[in-house]
Design a protein around this motif. Structure first.
Motif, PDB file in Angstrom:
ATOM      1  N   TYR A  49     -15.323 -36.204 -18.490  1.00  0.00           N
ATOM      2  CA  TYR A  49     -15.369 -36.079 -19.896  1.00  0.00           C
ATOM      3  C   TYR A  49     -14.630 -37.210 -20.381  1.00  0.00           C
ATOM      4  O   TYR A  49     -15.043 -37.982 -21.404  1.00  0.00           O
TER       5      TYR A  49
ATOM      6  N   ASP B 254     -16.811 -25.190 -19.995  1.00  0.00           N
ATOM      7  CA  ASP B 254     -17.516 -25.931 -18.879  1.00  0.00           C
ATOM      8  C   ASP B 254     -17.333 -24.667 -17.752  1.00  0.00           C
ATOM      9  O   ASP B 254     -16.278 -24.741 -16.927  1.00  0.00           O
TER      10      ASP B 254
ATOM     11  N   ALA C  53     -19.160 -24.419 -14.946  1.00  0.00           N
ATOM     12  CA  ALA C  53     -20.050 -24.985 -13.691  1.00  0.00           C
ATOM     13  C   ALA C  53     -19.916 -23.756 -12.481  1.00  0.00           C
ATOM     14  O   ALA C  53     -20.656 -23.754 -11.546  1.00  0.00           O
TER      15      ALA C  53
ATOM     16  N   SER D 210     -25.890 -27.363  -9.684  1.00  0.00           N
ATOM     17  CA  SER D 210     -25.317 -28.238  -8.590  1.00  0.00           C
ATOM     18  C   SER D 210     -24.608 -27.456  -7.733  1.00  0.00           C
ATOM     19  O   SER D 210     -24.119 -27.886  -6.587  1.00  0.00           O
ATOM     20  N   LYS D 211     -23.881 -26.027  -7.959  1.00  0.00           N
ATOM     21  CA  LYS D 211     -22.904 -25.417  -7.348  1.00  0.00           C
ATOM     22  C   LYS D 211     -23.429 -24.103  -6.580  1.00  0.00           C
ATOM     23  O   LYS D 211     -24.079 -24.540  -5.620  1.00  0.00           O
TER      24      LYS D 211
HETATM   25  N1  PMP Z   1     -18.390 -29.880 -14.810  1.00  0.00           N
HETATM   26  C1  PMP Z   1     -17.475 -29.556 -13.724  1.00  0.00           C
HETATM   27  C2  PMP Z   1     -16.287 -28.736 -13.845  1.00  0.00           C
HETATM   28  C3  PMP Z   1     -17.607 -30.085 -12.311  1.00  0.00           C
HETATM   29  O1  PMP Z   1     -16.810 -29.934 -11.483  1.00  0.00           O
HETATM   30  C4  PMP Z   1     -18.864 -30.705 -11.986  1.00  0.00           C
HETATM   31  C5  PMP Z   1     -19.184 -31.519 -10.992  1.00  0.00           C
HETATM   32  N2  PMP Z   1     -18.200 -31.674  -9.876  1.00  0.00           N
HETATM   33  C6  PMP Z   1     -19.761 -30.927 -13.159  1.00  0.00           C
HETATM   34  C7  PMP Z   1     -19.369 -30.407 -14.399  1.00  0.00           C
HETATM   35  C8  PMP Z   1     -20.925 -31.948 -13.205  1.00  0.00           C
HETATM   36  O2  PMP Z   1     -22.067 -31.199 -12.441  1.00  0.00           O
HETATM   37  P1  PMP Z   1     -23.632 -31.878 -12.541  1.00  0.00           P
HETATM   38  O3  PMP Z   1     -23.601 -33.037 -13.185  1.00  0.00           O
HETATM   39  O4  PMP Z   1     -23.784 -32.057 -11.103  1.00  0.00           O
HETATM   40  O5  PMP Z   1     -24.336 -30.687 -13.155  1.00  0.00           O
END
Ligand code: PMP
Length: 351
Positions: free
Chosen positions: A109, A178, A180, A206-207
């Motif tokens: 961010y 967020d 994630a 991604s997770k």
């Molecule tokens: N937000 C958070 C809190 C994260 O920890 C991460 C990855 N480490 C992301 C966003 C970014 O994830 P991505 O771009 O792979 O979707």
């Protein structure tokens, strides 16, 4: 070349990526099964690669709408949630605006805000790494955009939906939660979005979904705001491959949920093991990683010793995290090696 000073001053976003046991980037340890990959590849092969991909990702958005139980008109997909973070800052902030983040928190961010020469308001978490909602409400009251990850990376601490609702009612700017790591916490502020056009939810594949390599994320917001945000995104940034993979994986939600359950059970096991070790103090986590304090060895020493043993953990530059390391929860056998290695490093350093 006259690269802006704000960019020159940044450090490159470099994270080591090669190790026999990789527990440093909060990825899923479970690669999608071979049959699923074959299905995705067959779908990819059947498509025309000479044509641009779908601009509005309608089929994928419909699937995400089903999974999230959220209207598809309120969903914006992106090339990882990182792209959507950039889109939001570009769409909402102009020169002189301020972006609020917490410290310790996810670095992207402030990175994007800095590149765009915006001011960043870093609000500290409490000593125990929980969110100080009163302080956030006061310090960020006038900021244009407030990013709060819940669970927060790297601490694993969360905001309750009631806290999000309270904060949203106090802040004048847009609040982005967020999520994630949502699949590991199962706690969401999503139901509040219909009541506020200044609240957005960010998620990623991604997770828990095991697709970090393909880059796919999404945003949930009120339907009237989504077309405006889409205008600030690069056209066609989301390629055919992640679109198809996400679409097909969304038929296998059970696989993802089972993987997330395994990781949550392993997180609790690793947490208990860390608690029992001398000089190690883990922070309770709602995500797929655990931050822990190390009292006898420095975090750097411990990080290096693990590296020598072929295990990658995450250590941090931030002054508030000098005595902390973060371990991503891996497969059961990887977690076993992690615990055994830590136990023996501590024993050897105690001699
Ligand atoms: N937000 C958070 C809190 C994260 O920890 C991460 C990855 N480490 C992301 C966003 C970014 O994830 P991505 O771009 O792979 O979707």
């Amino acid at each position: 070349m006259s690269v802006k000073a704000s960019v020159r001053a940044l450090l490159e976003y470099n994270v080591p990526q090669e190790a026999p046991i990789k527990l440093n980037q909060n990825e899923s340890p479970f690669d999608p099964p071979a049959e699923l990959k074959a299905e995705i590849l067959a779908a990819l092969k059947a498509q025309a690669w000479n044509r641009y991909p779908s601009g509005d990702q309608e089929p994928l958005r419909r699937k995400i709408a089903e999974y999230t139980d959220f209207p598809s008109e309120g969903i914006l997909t992106g090339c990882g949630s990182n792209e959507l973070i950039q889109t939001l800052i570009q769409a909402l902030c102009a020169a002189g605006d301020r972006v609020a983040v917490v410290n310790p928190g996810f670095s992207v961010y402030s990175r994007v805000a800095t590149v765009l020469e915006l001011d960043v308001n870093e609000i500290p978490l409490k000593k125990d790494f929980s969110f100080d909602v009163n302080r956030i409400a006061a310090a960020a009251a006038d900021d244009k955009l407030v990013f709060l990850a819940s669970p927060n990376n790297p601490t694993g601490t969360s905001l309750s939906p009631a806290e999000v609702e309270w904060l949203a009612s106090r802040l004048k700017g847009t609040l982005v939660i967020d999520e994630a790591y949502y699949e590991f916490s199962q706690q969401s502020a999503q139901s509040l979005v219909s009541r506020s056009d200044r609240l957005l939810i960010l998620r990623t594949f991604s997770k828990a979904w095991g697709l970090a390599g393909l880059r796919l994320g999404y945003l949930l917001g009120r339907p009237e705001i989504i077309p405006e945000l889409r205008k600030a995104k690069l056209p066609f940034s989301l390629g055919l491959f992640p679109q198809l993979a996400g679409d097909i994986l969304l038929n296998k939600v059970q696989w993802v949920q089972e993987a997330a359950q395994t990781i949550v059970a392993e997180r609790e096991r690793v947490f208990q093991a860390l608690t029992s070790l001398p000089g190690i103090a883990p922070i309770p986590s709602d995500a797929n990683f655990i931050l822990f304090r190390t009292e006898n060895l420095t975090a750097q020493q411990l990080f290096q010793r693990f590296r020598e043993e072929g295990i990658l953990l995450r250590c941090f530059d931030s002054p508030r995290l000098v005595d902390c390391l973060r371990v991503t929860v891996g497969r059961p056998e990887e977690n076993e090696v992690f615990i055994k290695t830590l136990t023996s490093i501590l024993r050897e350093s105690g001699r």
